[in-house]
Design an enzyme around this catalytic site. Structure first.
Site, mmCIF file in Angstrom:
data_model
loop_
_atom_site.group_PDB
_atom_site.id
_atom_site.type_symbol
_atom_site.label_atom_id
_atom_site.label_comp_id
_atom_site.label_asym_id
_atom_site.label_seq_id
_atom_site.Cartn_x
_atom_site.Cartn_y
_atom_site.Cartn_z
ATOM 1 N N HIS A 1 0.863 -1.190 0.000
ATOM 2 C CA HIS A 1 0.000 0.000 0.000
ATOM 3 C C HIS A 1 0.895 1.233 0.000
ATOM 4 O O HIS A 1 1.463 1.607 1.022
ATOM 5 C CB HIS A 1 -0.896 0.017 1.248
ATOM 6 C CG HIS A 1 -1.874 1.151 1.281
ATOM 7 N ND1 HIS A 1 -3.158 0.989 1.735
ATOM 8 C CD2 HIS A 1 -1.778 2.457 0.940
ATOM 9 C CE1 HIS A 1 -3.809 2.136 1.665
ATOM 10 N NE2 HIS A 1 -2.968 3.053 1.179
ATOM 11 N N HIS B 1 1.446 5.357 -1.892
ATOM 12 C CA HIS B 1 0.973 6.457 -2.733
ATOM 13 C C HIS B 1 2.180 7.124 -3.394
ATOM 14 O O HIS B 1 3.108 7.551 -2.706
ATOM 15 C CB HIS B 1 0.217 7.491 -1.898
ATOM 16 C CG HIS B 1 -1.021 6.948 -1.248
ATOM 17 N ND1 HIS B 1 -2.258 7.004 -1.841
ATOM 18 C CD2 HIS B 1 -1.206 6.333 -0.059
ATOM 19 C CE1 HIS B 1 -3.153 6.453 -1.055
ATOM 20 N NE2 HIS B 1 -2.546 6.023 0.042
ATOM 21 N N LYS C 1 -9.395 -0.420 -5.348
ATOM 22 C CA LYS C 1 -9.373 0.253 -4.041
ATOM 23 C C LYS C 1 -10.675 1.007 -3.815
ATOM 24 O O LYS C 1 -11.118 1.780 -4.656
ATOM 25 C CB LYS C 1 -8.196 1.227 -3.962
ATOM 26 C CG LYS C 1 -8.092 2.000 -2.655
ATOM 27 C CD LYS C 1 -7.798 1.094 -1.473
ATOM 28 C CE LYS C 1 -7.719 1.899 -0.171
ATOM 29 N NZ LYS C 1 -6.494 2.707 -0.100
ATOM 30 N N HIS D 1 -10.492 0.911 2.204
ATOM 31 C CA HIS D 1 -10.182 1.918 3.219
ATOM 32 C C HIS D 1 -11.271 1.798 4.274
ATOM 33 O O HIS D 1 -12.418 2.172 4.048
ATOM 34 C CB HIS D 1 -10.157 3.324 2.611
ATOM 35 C CG HIS D 1 -9.799 4.387 3.601
ATOM 36 N ND1 HIS D 1 -8.669 5.164 3.482
ATOM 37 C CD2 HIS D 1 -10.411 4.798 4.738
ATOM 38 C CE1 HIS D 1 -8.607 6.011 4.500
ATOM 39 N NE2 HIS D 1 -9.656 5.795 5.281
ATOM 40 N N HIS E 1 -4.673 -0.552 6.384
ATOM 41 C CA HIS E 1 -4.156 0.255 7.498
ATOM 42 C C HIS E 1 -5.046 0.226 8.753
ATOM 43 O O HIS E 1 -5.544 1.245 9.213
ATOM 44 C CB HIS E 1 -3.909 1.695 7.063
ATOM 45 C CG HIS E 1 -4.924 2.299 6.156
ATOM 46 N ND1 HIS E 1 -6.284 2.290 6.410
ATOM 47 C CD2 HIS E 1 -4.782 2.945 4.966
ATOM 48 C CE1 HIS E 1 -6.920 2.901 5.427
ATOM 49 N NE2 HIS E 1 -6.021 3.300 4.539
ATOM 50 N N ASP F 1 1.141 2.652 3.549
ATOM 51 C CA ASP F 1 0.314 3.846 3.331
ATOM 52 C C ASP F 1 1.185 5.093 3.300
ATOM 53 O O ASP F 1 0.759 6.175 3.705
ATOM 54 C CB ASP F 1 -0.778 3.963 4.391
ATOM 55 C CG ASP F 1 -1.849 4.992 4.031
ATOM 56 O OD1 ASP F 1 -1.987 5.311 2.835
ATOM 57 O OD2 ASP F 1 -2.546 5.481 4.947
#
Length: 368
Positions: free
Chosen positions: A15, A17, A98, A135, A175, A245
């Protein structure tokens, strides 16, 4: 594994970004610098990635920026996404979808409010062996008594319902921050897993309240919640693993100043702090340092490689390893795009990123 060295088979971050434009140019190479060989990349760009073509173009761009890392692409769960597109995406190598509840985190304005409308998409994902990444929060709602501290626990019934309806669909609760989430994933079947970030293994609510650099979504919770995360990692449970994350934000977005916002009215209405903690360039040494701090260093390989790769069906390449050695190193206070300098001018602040643990000491480093 000696006392002063650790050898890990091909670490993977499930995970991360990596943004767009100049920000992506800065952060994509940091994945390898942090000791990670494989990165599962989130789709919440602007606009979000909702097609196989978009996902593959993005992954190709990341590979150009950081050829040492293997990147896996995902789609954003969105009304435009169809079962037919799921089949095309799976055939082209896109690995997951996602789900973001609307408005709960960065670039989630296109997020969902009703899961049942996506059941045809989930069915197609189940048939095509794709992963649903959730999420795990619901939007804050004062009338319903929902806020950032209980948004995750209120979400868990959605996870259970999706799993009940699609028992063969591989699902990852992303997360996790609470004991309730850990217990929920533990009691569900082998097709349900969970990522745990290193920063949630360290932080509690006191560490982000009033400290924007430690603010993320979902927020860190209570000491007992952190204890539950540490316990499940120390146990080595096979369905819990690393998803950092890692989420870069310009310094100016983490600490917006009155001068940059202009008028007093703008300050009052727009002085928000971006949600996200950045760990990519220090990730593997950070994980080793934290796990050692609560007696779980012997589970490092499971946490950062074995468990996640098994669930995602991404075995490590034979013989590919990363070695850590025990050496104190200080985490840099800021990372800056090469086109700028670490000065105080506004343009520079747009491409400055302050990492987690900035200025603190890690007790492990990558062996070059």
């Amino acid at each position: 594994m000696g006392n002063d060295t650790l050898t890990i088979p091909s670490p993977a971050d499930f995970h991360v970004h990596l943004r767009q434009g100049e920000m992506s140019e800065l952060v994509a190479p940091h994945v390898a610098e942090g000791g990670i060989d494989l990165a599962y990349v989130m789709p919440n760009l602007v606009p979000p990635i909702t097609s196989a073509d978009q996902a593959n173009a993005y992954i190709q761009r990341l590979q150009e920026l950081a050829p040492k890392t293997k990147f896996l692409g995902t789609l954003y769960l969105h009304p435009e996404l169809t079962p037919e597109e799921i089949q095309r995406a799976a055939a082209s190598g896109v690995r997951g979808v996602k789900s973001y509840p609307r408005g709960v985190t960065t670039n989630s304005d296109s997020g969902i409010e009703d899961y049942e409308m996506y059941y045809p998409v989930f069915e197609a994902m189940q048939k095509n062996n794709m992963v649903l990444n959730l999420h795990g929060e619901v939007p804050s709602d004062e009338e319903k008594g929902i806020c950032v501290l209980n948004a995750e626990s209120r979400f868990l019934s959605h996870l259970e319902k999706i799993h009940q309806n699609f028992p063969k669909l591989r699902i990852v609760l992303e997360h996790a921050t609470t004991r309730a989430a850990v217990d929920c994933v533990r009691r569900l079947g082998e097709t349900v897993a969970c990522t745990i970030t290193p920063h949630h293994l360290d932080l509690i609510v006191d560490d982000w309240a009033g400290r924007p650099i430690n603010f993320c979504k979902p927020v860190a919770k209570l000491p007992d919640d952190r204890a539950a995360l540490r316990e499940i990692i120390r146990e080595g449970h096979p369905r819990f693993f690393l998803g950092s994350d890692s989420a870069p934000h310009p310094l100016a977005n983490k600490y917006p100043s009155a001068s940059s916002l202009g008028s007093a009215e703008a300050l009052v209405h727009n002085c928000g702090c971006a949600a996200g903690i950045y760990t990519s360039p220090i990730l593997l040494p950070l994980c080793a340092t934290l796990l050692e701090s609560f007696g779980a260093l012997d589970q490092l390989s499971k946490y950062v490689s074995e468990n996640g790769r098994r669930f995602y069906q991404e075995p490590a390449a034979n013989g590919k390893t990363v070695t850590l050695r025990r050496v104190n190193q200080q985490v840099p206070c800021v990372y800056v795009h090469p086109s700028y300098s670490a000065s105080s001018d506004d343009d520079s602040k747009k491409l400055q990123i302050v990492p987690f643990f900035a200025g603190k000491t890690l007790t492990w480093e990558l062996e070059q």
